[in-house]
Design an enzyme around this catalytic site. Structure first.
Site, mmCIF file in Angstrom:
data_model
loop_
_atom_site.group_PDB
_atom_site.id
_atom_site.type_symbol
_atom_site.label_atom_id
_atom_site.label_comp_id
_atom_site.label_asym_id
_atom_site.label_seq_id
_atom_site.Cartn_x
_atom_site.Cartn_y
_atom_site.Cartn_z
ATOM 1 N N GLY A 22 0.766 -1.158 -0.114
ATOM 2 C CA GLY A 22 0.139 0.137 0.052
ATOM 3 C C GLY A 22 0.749 1.214 0.016
ATOM 4 C CE1 TYR A 154 5.025 -5.280 -12.843
ATOM 5 C CE2 TYR A 154 4.970 -4.286 -15.178
ATOM 6 C CZ TYR A 154 4.581 -4.316 -14.003
ATOM 7 O OH TYR A 154 3.573 -3.500 -13.450
ATOM 8 C CB ILE A 184 -0.087 5.041 -13.152
ATOM 9 C CG1 ILE A 184 -0.781 3.982 -13.467
ATOM 10 C CG2 ILE A 184 -0.733 5.899 -12.197
ATOM 11 C CD1 ILE A 184 -2.169 4.135 -14.341
#
Length: 332
Positions: A22, A154, A184
């Site tokens: 997180g 990945y 992003i």
């Protein structure tokens, strides 16, 4: 019939979330949105790092290692978790320099997540990315269903996650949901070793020094998205009724641009900004194997996805946030 309490709040309170990994680029922002929607104490942020004070004091935080099955299961049971948002991952460039770690975190960790979720009837969100595509995939745009042969650990792990999630959905009825994110872009977090990180670093350099050395070729076109759109898309897919989702994995898209396109847009605001190029062959090879754009008509059709930020809005938002953040640091 009149109920003696707020029924909508009652049903909202039945959802308890935990977010793994997180403290990365997306976790803190999604936690904020979920707490606004479902209640501060219903969303637990977790990571293997110590959180900064402002994160620690904003709501529940738990140390959680996704490779420790027993500890993660205890957290799920003791906190009555119903939703598991799985952001823990080793990103593309870092993964190529430490394949063993990437396999452990991105594959073994995923298996723990899926097994615990199935055992305890949780709903699961696992992000995928453009890294799930490979050089043999259609690139402009990449459709949702096509050949996927990534050449990074990945990317291999992301394809594995998509397929395992769909298998668990069909075999065990697991409510698995997945979005393929483009690159992003966010002003609030430090880059974590991804191939698209240049598109974050360039804004900090533009504000602080007025010059930037880019590790990708100037004509490398990749799909990108501002973090506000990404977080909103994630919240929307979490809230979508299961019966409206014929797919378990969706592309989402907003814009595509090259380093040169981004530089020109920044120069409209900062005309003296200069960019040079020193190509990193490892990250360039990764970028060349990824799509230049994503086709996302299914998301727009099935659950109403619509982006809000194009390139000009992205640049304005990023320069505003980075400039304000830099001024606060200098003031302190």
């Amino acid at each position: 019939m009149d109920f003696p309490f707020n029924v909508s709040l009652y049903f909202i309170s039945l959802f308890f979330f935990i977010i793994t990994g997180g403290l990365g680029q997306l976790g803190v922002g999604l936690t904020k949105l979920l707490r606004e929607q479902f209640g501060k104490n219903n969303v637990i942020l977790s990571d293997i790092r110590k959180p900064p004070n402002h994160v620690y004091h904003n709501g529940p935080f738990i140390f959680s290692d996704i490779l420790d099955f027993k500890n993660l299961e205890e957290i799920v049971v003791n906190n009555n978790i119903s939703w598991l948002v799985h952001y823990s991952a080793v990103l593309s460039a870092v993964g190529e320099s430490n394949v063993t770690l990437a396999k452990e975190v991105n594959i073994t960790g995923l298996h723990n997540i899926l097994d615990i979720a199935t055992k305890h009837a949780l709903r699961v969100f696992v992000p995928s990315t453009i890294g799930a595509f490979g050089p043999s995939s259609p690139r402009d745009p990449a459709p949702e269903l096509c050949v996927q042969r990534p050449r990074t650990i990945y990317g291999v792990a992301k394809v594995h996650a998509e397929l395992m999630g769909e298998y668990y959905h069909h075999r065990y009825g697991l409510d698995f949901r997945c979005l393929r994110y483009p690159g992003i872009i966010s002003a609030d977090s430090q880059p974590g070793g991804g191939t698209t990180d240049y598109a974050v670093q360039i804004f900090h350099a533009a504000v602080k020094s007025g010059c930037f050395e880019c590790y990708l070729r100037r004509d490398t076109r990749l799909p990108m998205m501002y973090i506000d759109d990404c977080l909103r898309a994630t919240l929307e897919i979490l809230e979508a009724p299961a019966e409206t989702l014929p797919s378990r994995t969706y592309n989402i898209s907003a814009m595509s641009f090259t380093p040169h396109d981004l530089t020109q847009e920044i120069q409209k605001v900062l005309p003296d900004f200069q960019v040079t190029y020193n190509v990193d062959p490892v990250r360039q090879a990764i970028a060349d194997s990824w799509p230049m754009a994503l086709e996302d008509s299914a998301a727009r059709r099935d659950w109403g996805w619509k982006h809000e930020y194009d390139l000009s809005e992205l640049v304005q938002a990023m320069l505003t946030h980075v400039t304000t953040g830099n001024q606060l640091v200098q003031a302190n």
